[in-house]
Design a protein around this motif. Structure first.
Motif, PDB file in Angstrom:
ATOM      1  N   PRO A   1       6.335  -9.881  -7.415  1.00 36.47           N
ATOM      2  CA  PRO A   1       6.267 -10.643  -6.167  1.00 36.47           C
ATOM      3  C   PRO A   1       5.594  -9.786  -5.093  1.00 36.47           C
ATOM      4  O   PRO A   1       5.793  -8.564  -5.053  1.00 36.47           O
ATOM      5  CB  PRO A   1       7.734 -10.905  -5.818  1.00 36.47           C
ATOM      6  CG  PRO A   1       8.477 -10.736  -7.105  1.00 36.47           C
ATOM      7  CD  PRO A   1       7.715  -9.744  -7.921  1.00 36.47           C
ATOM      8  N   GLY A   2       4.775 -10.420  -4.266  1.00 32.60           N
ATOM      9  CA  GLY A   2       4.086  -9.669  -3.219  1.00 32.60           C
ATOM     10  C   GLY A   2       2.634  -9.384  -3.578  1.00 32.60           C
ATOM     11  O   GLY A   2       1.811  -9.146  -2.703  1.00 32.60           O
TER      12      GLY A   2
ATOM     13  N   GLU B   1      -0.073 -15.174  -1.927  1.00 29.64           N
ATOM     14  CA  GLU B   1       0.918 -14.168  -2.296  1.00 29.64           C
ATOM     15  C   GLU B   1       1.830 -14.719  -3.388  1.00 29.64           C
ATOM     16  O   GLU B   1       2.314 -15.851  -3.285  1.00 29.64           O
ATOM     17  CB  GLU B   1       1.719 -13.774  -1.058  1.00 29.64           C
ATOM     18  CG  GLU B   1       2.501 -12.501  -1.298  1.00 29.64           C
ATOM     19  CD  GLU B   1       3.092 -11.937  -0.021  1.00 29.64           C
ATOM     20  OE1 GLU B   1       2.378 -11.877   0.996  1.00 29.64           O
ATOM     21  OE2 GLU B   1       4.277 -11.570  -0.066  1.00 29.64           O
TER      22      GLU B   1
ATOM     23  N   THR C   1       5.150 -15.213  -5.567  1.00 33.05           N
ATOM     24  CA  THR C   1       6.602 -15.107  -5.406  1.00 33.05           C
ATOM     25  C   THR C   1       7.222 -15.213  -6.797  1.00 33.05           C
ATOM     26  O   THR C   1       6.529 -15.568  -7.757  1.00 33.05           O
ATOM     27  CB  THR C   1       7.129 -16.289  -4.561  1.00 33.05           C
ATOM     28  OG1 THR C   1       6.802 -17.494  -5.269  1.00 33.05           O
ATOM     29  CG2 THR C   1       6.517 -16.331  -3.180  1.00 33.05           C
TER      30      THR C   1
ATOM     31  N   LYS D   1      -1.172 -10.186  -4.555  1.00 31.21           N
ATOM     32  CA  LYS D   1      -2.016 -11.284  -4.066  1.00 31.21           C
ATOM     33  C   LYS D   1      -3.029 -11.681  -5.130  1.00 31.21           C
ATOM     34  O   LYS D   1      -3.598 -10.814  -5.809  1.00 31.21           O
ATOM     35  CB  LYS D   1      -2.735 -10.855  -2.795  1.00 31.21           C
ATOM     36  CG  LYS D   1      -1.781 -10.814  -1.626  1.00 31.21           C
ATOM     37  CD  LYS D   1      -2.491 -10.682  -0.323  1.00 31.21           C
ATOM     38  CE  LYS D   1      -1.464 -10.842   0.788  1.00 31.21           C
ATOM     39  NZ  LYS D   1      -1.834 -10.112   1.979  1.00 31.21           N
TER      40      LYS D   1
END
Ligand SMILES: [Fe+2]
Length: 364
Positions: free
Chosen positions: A11-12, A33, A35, A14
């Motif tokens: 997660p985070g 982004e 998740t 891109k």
């Protein structure tokens, strides 16, 4: 950008490239982004690799074998027309004229490919959620036309070959979807049913206006193998049409490098190795050699480990020397990030070899 296996996504991160959904609509745009929920969703759709943005590799941009617009239009045409074919014969229902619909498409793909002299067979099915049969039909068509071009077929021959490749699995549109997407191993009876698709496809195509018989034979014979171990008729060697002998290779390769419900995708070098175990038994040696010289065994953006212990990302693939790409070195032999990543051209540094691809030991 970098190519990351779905299981290593965090997660985070891109996205480096947009992701389309099954209907060809943009689901996630570039720089979106990720998740936990999105990663779960991508996994459930069978994606196994995703391009993510990474400042150290921003200039590494994968180039598709064909134009993005051609790919989107092709998938839309295939989806719309194949879906119509799955509908049972109803009086008054007009079926699409496959010949007319797909001839233009094949020509467009040929144009895209001919404008790229050093086009390579790249790993596809990245950032794509299209249904397997549609993606597979398009991939096999693109790969086969590329090999046909290298082989030196004329434009009119290439069109027949491309049409045969695009429609080689059309018979599957008449099989129950449940059978095609079954997550578990098929029973003997189910496998026998799947094995009917070449003959069904041939019957669908042989009288179709605009589909020459030689292209219809691609559907009939693409599961035949040189030593007679294939199906449906078990014909051998040159009894199998030359076009079908090309498609036997591209079809098997694409199937192996695609994630399926029942098994994960192989990396290009592993699939190539499997094909070579069937050299001159299942697949023709001279055709396998053309294929081997054109396949980008290291996908752009993939993490590799070098014999020096350093790790890096495939930054560039040389058209004439695809086994010796340029690597953007990111970590030193102790796994520490380099302050200044640098490019190492393996076509010049012949003593350095790739020992691992994406965490897997490189064989051969
Ligand atoms: Fe098939």
């Amino acid at each position: 950008m970098r190519l990351i296996p779905i299981n290593s996504l965090q997660p985070g991160m891109k996205l480096g490239k947009k992701i389309y959904n099954e209907e060809g609509i943009v689901l996630l745009s570039e720089n979106a982004e990720l998740t936990e929920a999105i990663i779960r969703r991508l996994r459930s759709h069978g994606l196994n690799y995703v391009y993510v943005a990474d400042p150290r590799t921003d200039d590494i941009v994968p180039v598709d074998m064909i134009e993005e617009s051609t790919r989107r239009r092709a998938l839309m045409e295939i989806r719309t027309n194949f879906r119509k074919m799955t509908e049972p014969a109803v009086k008054g229902l007009v079926y699409p004229y496959l010949g007319k619909t797909f001839s233009g498409l094949v020509e467009e793909i040929m144009d895209d490919l001919s404008s790229r002299e050093d086009a390579m067979i790249m790993m596809m099915n990245i950032n794509s959620m299209d249904q397997y049969l549609y993606r597979h039909s398009l991939n096999v068509c693109i790969y086969t036309i590329l090999l046909g071009q290298v082989h030196g077929y004329s434009k009119s021959e290439l069109k027949l070959l491309g049409l045969g490749a695009l429609l080689h699995d059309i018979g599957k549109t008449k099989l129950p979807l449940k059978l095609l997407t079954k997550p578990d191993k098929l029973t003997d009876e189910e496998y026998e049913q799947i094995k009917l698709h070449p003959e069904i496809g041939f019957k669908m195509l042989k009288d179709e206006p605009g589909i020459p018989l030689i292209s219809a034979h691609c559907a009939y014979q693409h599961h035949e193998r040189l030593n007679g171990s294939g199906y449906p008729r078990g014909i051998k060697g040159e009894e199998i049409s030359e076009f079908a002998r090309w498609i036997a290779i591209t079809d098997s390769y694409d199937a192996m490098t695609t994630h399926r419900v029942y098994r994960s995708a192989m990396l290009p070098h592993q699939a190539l190795e499997v094909l070579y175990t069937g050299c001159d038994l299942l697949y023709e040696k001279s055709k396998l050699e053309v294929f081997r010289d054109r396949v980008a065994i290291y996908p752009l953006g993939m993490m590799v480990k070098l014999s020096t212990g350093e790790k890096g990302i495939i930054a560039k693939i040389h058209g004439i020397f695809p086994q010796r790409p340029v690597v953007r070195v990111l970590t030193d032999p102790y796994g520490e990030d380099l302050k200044t990543p640098y490019d190492l051209d393996l076509s010049e540094q012949l003593s350095i070899v790739i020992t691992e691809v994406d965490g897997m030991n490189q064989i051969g």
